[in-house]
Design an enzyme around this catalytic site. Structure first.
Site, short mmCIF file in Angstrom:
data_model
loop_
_atom_site.label_atom_id
_atom_site.label_comp_id
_atom_site.label_asym_id
_atom_site.label_seq_id
_atom_site.Cartn_x
_atom_site.Cartn_y
_atom_site.Cartn_z
N CYS A 1 -11.06 -42.87 -16.45
CA CYS A 1 -9.83 -43.67 -16.55
C CYS A 1 -9.47 -44.04 -17.98
CB CYS A 1 -9.92 -44.92 -15.67
SG CYS A 1 -9.96 -44.51 -13.92
N HIS A 43 7.71 -45.57 -13.44
CA HIS A 43 7.74 -44.40 -14.32
C HIS A 43 7.52 -44.78 -15.79
CE1 HIS A 43 9.24 -42.58 -10.67
NE2 HIS A 43 8.79 -41.44 -11.15
N GLU A 79 -3.90 -49.39 -5.72
CA GLU A 79 -3.87 -48.45 -6.83
C GLU A 79 -3.99 -47.01 -6.32
OE1 GLU A 79 -5.42 -49.21 -11.05
OE2 GLU A 79 -7.04 -48.08 -10.07
#
Length: 149
Positions: free
Chosen positions: A25, A75, A135
């Site tokens: 991550c 986005h 998530e």
């Protein structure tokens, strides 16, 4: 009068990277987030109020959460403000939608930030009861007001 909880779910696409993290991550990657916002309040009892019988109009809740959380993050790429300045400058120069935060953009820290923003925006007649941020399809974090008294 009884207290009632209202919940509305929201979806948005956001990318992030965890600075100095020791796993995958640390790389820029995206998620299809789902956010559940639950408020608590009593239905309006004034029969002359157009929102009589409502704790809060679902449309008003939708508008507030979309303006406060969804629109700024949808986005977008979330990075810590101390990310490599060259990378940040390049992304900004290319007109990428970039959100720089003072915190590590984990699911947990995002919930704390959402809580702060929503508590400021909510009408005085309702309280923020809980938040749940998915998530991934299998992983979420939760914030409950009752855990934080």
């Amino acid at each position: 009068m009884d207290y009632i909880r209202l919940t509305r779910q929201f979806s948005f696409e956001t990318a992030h990277a965890l600075l100095n993290y020791n796993g995958p991550c640390k790389n820029i990657h995206g998620h299809s987030y789902k956010l559940q916002v639950t408020i608590l309040g009593k239905p309006i009892t004034d029969t002359t109020d157009p929102k009589y019988g409502m704790v809060m109009d679902f449309g008003d809740l939708k508008k507030m959460v979309n303006e406060t959380i969804v629109a700024p993050l949808d986005h977008a790429l979330i990075l810590r403000e101390d990310t490599d300045p060259e990378l940040v400058a390049m992304l900004q120069q290319l007109n990428h939608k970039l959100v720089l935060t003072s915190y590590q953009p984990t699911c947990e820290n995002m919930l704390i930030e959402f809580r702060k923003k929503l508590q400021i925006s909510l009408p005085k007649s309702v309280q923020l009861h809980s938040l749940r941020l998915w998530e991934t399809e299998n992983s979420f974090a939760e914030w409950f007001a009752s855990d934080n008294v």
